[in-house]
Design an enzyme around this catalytic site. Structure first.
Site, PDB file in Angstrom:
ATOM      1  N   SER A  25      27.713  14.566 -39.715  1.00  0.00           N
ATOM      2  CA  SER A  25      29.079  14.919 -40.075  1.00  0.00           C
ATOM      3  C   SER A  25      29.844  15.385 -38.833  1.00  0.00           C
ATOM      4  CB  SER A  25      29.062  15.974 -41.187  1.00  0.00           C
ATOM      5  OG  SER A  25      30.313  16.084 -41.819  1.00  0.00           O
ATOM      6  N   ASP A  61      28.009   7.617 -49.249  1.00  0.00           N
ATOM      7  CA  ASP A  61      28.882   8.700 -48.802  1.00  0.00           C
ATOM      8  C   ASP A  61      30.338   8.294 -48.950  1.00  0.00           C
ATOM      9  OD1 ASP A  61      29.628  11.141 -47.716  1.00  0.00           O
ATOM     10  OD2 ASP A  61      29.432  10.457 -45.653  1.00  0.00           O
ATOM     11  N   HIS A  65      25.595  11.518 -47.839  1.00  0.00           N
ATOM     12  CA  HIS A  65      26.018  12.154 -46.602  1.00  0.00           C
ATOM     13  C   HIS A  65      24.843  12.598 -45.735  1.00  0.00           C
ATOM     14  CE1 HIS A  65      29.178  13.894 -44.172  1.00  0.00           C
ATOM     15  NE2 HIS A  65      28.604  15.075 -44.189  1.00  0.00           N
TER      16      HIS A  65
END
Length: 439
Positions: A154, A361, A418
């Site tokens: 991320s 995601d 994710h």
């Protein structure tokens, strides 16, 4: 878990407990600047090798900014123990020495003496990281020269780009004795505008919104883009958060970290759009609920009540207490891309640059990643675009696909959202082996 707590209690009373759990480890603070103190936690590999240094050193970076690597990355994703304090069977420690770093300063157990010492740009984060690694090597000189890889998830993937540039610069100048071989950007916040603009098309293609919902999401996303193009970076960040709320309304609260699941129906709640988005990114989950499983710890409790005393963290430090401020101080930099930094790595270094993405995601969706990848300017760009996409087979199961040329590669990972290492450990082995030859 209760046996573990009994042992913990006995050893603590005897004052001989200098670590948390049975795994070989090292931890400490490095003052990276005046008033800025960064915490690291190293787990030595459990691989059957003569020396720990026969295996690479992997740095794991969490997102946010403000997400704790020593907490979330360690106990929730890939460390040696899970939230039940049971051994994780797919931990990366089986093959690598793993260094969890709480960065930027103010994240997790890292702290600043005053908020004015928090970082405001990705480059400042990178400079602090170089100082952290200098301190780490001073404390652990046996790792000097050992192959080093930086894996960031991320926002951690965004941070990894500038970290690699600054680490390479320091290596070339001879001011650090590291051996950075590669970086990996997992479901990374590389080009935020591209990500935001592709939420609507992905949700429409998946049947999660109708045409009306798609148009509402796109209108909000285009406003975030307009503000960014005008240089109104903080306003663009706020509009990005507002776009997330539009998505919630039109999808009945789709989970931004896995489009096949839903968030609780009481969201959005009393938090502002930006507060909700901030909390999602810092905590690596779209919402917070009490832990129902009596055998699994709440991470906040675990870190402040069990880990903190075991690692002798200073009394005045509370895990995660400055994380909201960390996020706020990066507001002006949040929507800025780091694609120029990736181009510099590809054009000027031999560092392996890996992009991997879980295909379920939304927040850092795969279509948004492909947009910026196809725009990269580097000598191998055309050859990469023309390269054949190859399947990833693990134990007879198709776990995804990959495409590579030169020192750049892209991995599409199936059945993963994710947090790919947690969602699909088998698929993760593919990009670990590709970069390090282990995994």
């Amino acid at each position: 878990m209760w046996l573990y707590l009994l042992i913990f209690s006995i050893l603590s009373q005897q004052s001989v407990f200098g670590q948390f759990g049975d795994f070989e480890q090292e931890y400490g603070y490095v003052t990276v600047r005046q008033g800025a103190h960064m915490f690291y936690w190293l787990f030595y590999t459990t691989a059957d090798v003569p020396n720990y240094t026969d295996r690479p050193l992997i740095v794991w970076l969490q997102g946010g900014p403000g997400g704790s690597s020593t907490g979330i990355g360690n106990f929730e994703i890939l460390g040696p123990m899970d939230l039940s304090l049971q051994e994780r069977n797919y931990t990366w420690v089986k093959n690598f020495n793993v260094l969890f770093v709480d960065n930027p300063v103010g994240t997790g157990f890292s702290y600043v003496d005053e908020l004015q010492f928090l970082t405001t740009t990705n480059d400042q984060i990178a400079l602090d990281f170089v100082e952290l690694m200098r301190g780490f090597y001073a404390d652990n000189p046996m790792f000097e020269g050992v192959d080093l890889y930086i894996y960031g998830q991320s926002y951690g993937g965004k941070m990894a780009v500038d970290m690699a540039l600054r680490m390479h610069e320091a290596e070339e100048a001879g001011t650090i004795r590291s051996n950075l071989r590669g970086i990996a950007m997992g479901n990374a916040w590389i080009s935020p505008v591209d990500a935001t603009l592709t939420w609507g098309p992905l949700l429409l293609a998946a049947g999660l919104v109708n045409q009306e919902g798609y148009e509402a999401i796109q209108a909000s996303a285009r406003e975030a883009e307009r503000l960014f193009n005008e240089g109104q970076y903080v306003a663009s960040t706020n509009q990005w958060a507002a776009t997330q709320s539009v998505v919630f309304r039109h999808t009945t609260n789709v989970d931004f970290y896995n489009i096949l699941t839903k968030m609780p129906t009481n969201l959005p709640d009393s938090r502002s759009d930006l507060e909700l988005s901030r909390d999602m990114l810092i905590h690596n989950k779209p919402y917070s609920t009490p832990v129902d499983d009596r055998n699994e710890y709440n991470l906040q409790y675990l870190m402040n009540n069990l880990v903190k005393p075991a690692l002798e963290i200073p009394d005045h430090v509370s895990w995660g207490s400055q994380s909201n401020a960390v996020f706020a101080y990066q507001n002006g930099d949040f929507m800025k891309p780091v694609t120029e930094g990736i181009e510099k790595l590809l054009n000027e270094t031999n560092i392996i640059v890996t992009k991997y993405n879980g295909n379920l995601d939304l927040i850092c969706d795969t279509p948004g990643q492909i947009l910026w990848v196809d725009r990269l300017k580097w000598p191998g760009a055309e050859a990469y675009r023309n390269a054949t996409r190859q399947p990833i087979w693990e134990d007879g199961k198709l776990e995804g696909y990959y495409k590579a040329h030169g020192n750049f590669r892209f991995f599409w990972i199936n059945v993963a959202g994710h947090s790919v290492p947690r969602d699909n450990p088998a698929g993760s082995n593919a990009f670990l082996r590709d970069m390090t030859s282990f995994g």
